[in-house]
Design an enzyme around this catalytic site. Structure first.
Site, mmCIF file in Angstrom:
data_model
loop_
_atom_site.group_PDB
_atom_site.id
_atom_site.type_symbol
_atom_site.label_atom_id
_atom_site.label_comp_id
_atom_site.label_asym_id
_atom_site.label_seq_id
_atom_site.Cartn_x
_atom_site.Cartn_y
_atom_site.Cartn_z
ATOM 1 N NE ARG A 184 36.969 60.437 45.809
ATOM 2 C CZ ARG A 184 36.121 59.317 46.373
ATOM 3 N NH1 ARG A 184 36.166 59.193 47.766
ATOM 4 N NH2 ARG A 184 34.783 59.400 45.950
ATOM 5 C CE LYS B 4 24.634 47.917 34.528
ATOM 6 N NZ LYS B 4 25.496 48.916 35.056
ATOM 7 C CE LYS C 90 35.862 47.103 52.892
ATOM 8 N NZ LYS C 90 36.937 46.833 51.493
ATOM 9 C CB THR D 240 48.253 40.380 38.864
ATOM 10 O OG1 THR D 240 48.790 41.474 39.973
ATOM 11 C CG2 THR D 240 47.283 39.613 39.803
ATOM 12 C CB THR D 241 53.152 40.251 41.371
ATOM 13 O OG1 THR D 241 54.089 40.388 40.557
ATOM 14 C CG2 THR D 241 54.178 39.441 42.390
#
Length: 404
Positions: free
Chosen positions: A21, A156, A248, A277-278
């Site tokens: 990539r 699953k 998006k 998390t912040t």
């Protein structure tokens, strides 16, 4: 142990398979999207046209969004100050969660730092809370959903893509007393097809299963107010948890879930991906808030996007380019080879100023590599004609197989 050799070999494998990539160095031109500047391999910035952005409706460039972010920046500063529990819970966050809950007709919503995190954190937490839970996962579910299911440690069962008969076989073979969750997407972003939501919900009702829908490639773009395919198909009230993104169609950053208040409280209280998390910067949240509110009342962007997608599909088809069937805004062009997909992408950028990234394994199965175009309300018919002509020339140059 030669660590460098191991790392070199890992990267070399990607090069050999043609799926290494490369991240293109660009800057978008504010107010002029899809026009941008490319800095890769040039003495100075080269003008390009962006054809692969997930800013589907160009809301990242909308004056209301930019103005809201500027106002918030000057009002409260840049960062949030911490986690939601410690200093990072602002009035912007609370307002946005209310707007998102209202968008989907749910009691409550919960913000995350990205759509990936919202899927991972919610699915992994929910399955841990439900004793012995089995998650029934569509085989084409996004990597973030797969990660969440894996991190839950629960059983699953994968059902064939959009195959209702196969899903029912799996549900019917399960102990009726076992907690069950059906996880699927509304719009599958690589093929552009849509899940049969009501049929899935019918099975959920029949077998007493919860439902979890990923609407990241649909929110903002479908439904009278942008609530996604579940709103368009009048199915939102049948779905237990609706997950979406703010990066998006809404044009900024972040992810969220919407559900009844009890489920939201459980995820808020137990999900490490939320708790530790912040929180999103209030500046970002202010921009999303403006975007969501605008798209709740404006159909102009949605209609223009659908027109652009239909036009580009028609142009590709008339030029005998191998455009894949799609009932949504996604316009995939089949290549079937990772090296050729990268080669086409490179030629488009270097010679035509067209930016579209190749889509390779593991995002899509091997042998189905493609170019994925996302025409939006700001892509003109002239741009589409130039793109089509360029692709025809490259297909001929590389002696590629056409559709006809």
């Amino acid at each position: 142990m030669n660590y460098d050799q191991i790392f070199d070999q890992a990267i070399e494998r990607l090069h050999h398979e043609g799926r290494y990539r490369v991240f293109i160095d660009i800057l978008r031109n504010k107010g002029a999207y899809p026009n941008a500047r490319c800095f890769a391999g040039h003495n100075g910035p080269k003008p390009i046209t962006v054809w692969c952005s997930n800013d589907y409706l160009a809301m990242g460039q909308h004056p209301k969004v930019i103005a809201a972010m500027e106002e918030a920046l000057h009002d409260v500063g840049a960062g949030s100050g911490g986690t939601r529990n410690i200093g990072g819970n602002t009035h912007y966050h609370i307002d946005l969660e209310r707007e998102l809950a209202d968008l989907h007709g749910k009691e409550a919503a919960l913000l995350f730092t990205s759509g990936y995190v919202s899927n991972d954190a919610t699915l992994s937490t929910l399955a841990k809370i439900l004793p012995g839970c089995i998650i029934f996962s569509d085989e084409l579910n996004h990597a973030s959903m797969i990660a969440g299911i894996r991190n839950s440690g629960c059983e699953k069962q994968v059902w064939r893509h959009n195959d209702i008969g196969h899903l029912e076989e799996l549900l019917a073979a399960t102990d009726p007393e076992t907690p069950k969750l059906i996880a699927f997407e509304s719009v599958y972003s690589m093929d552009g097809d849509v899940a049969p939501i009501h049929a899935i919900c019918d099975l959920a009702d029949k077998y007493n299963a919860l439902t979890y829908i990923d609407e990241v490639h649909a929110v903002g773009m479908y439904g009278a107010r942008g609530g996604g395919i579940s709103e368009r198909d009048e199915a939102a009230d049948r779905i237990t948890i609706i997950e979406g993104t703010l990066g998006k169609a809404f044009g900024v950053m972040g992810g969220y879930i919407a559900a009844d208040a009890k489920i939201i409280d459980v995820i808020r209280s137990y999900a490490p991906g939320f708790i530790f998390t912040t929180s999103l910067s209030p500046v970002l949240v202010a921009g999303v808030l403006a975007s969501v509110r605008h798209l709740k009342s404006s159909n102009e962007e949605r209609e223009a996007q659908q027109t652009a997608a239909a036009t580009l599909k028609q142009m590709f088809a008339e030029a005998d380019l191998p455009v894949m069937p799609s009932t949504t805004h996604i316009v995939p062009l089949m290549v079937g080879d990772p090296v050729k997909a990268k080669r086409i992408s490179d030629i488009l950028l270097a010679e035509y100023g067209v930016y579209v990234q190749p889509i390779n394994f593991p995002t899509v199965p091997r042998g189905t590599e493609r170019l994925r175009f996302t025409p939006g309300p700001t892509h003109s018919e002239a741009m589409m004609r130039e793109l089509t002509d360029a692709l025809v020339e490259i297909w001929d140059r590389l002696e590629m197989k056409k559709a006809a």
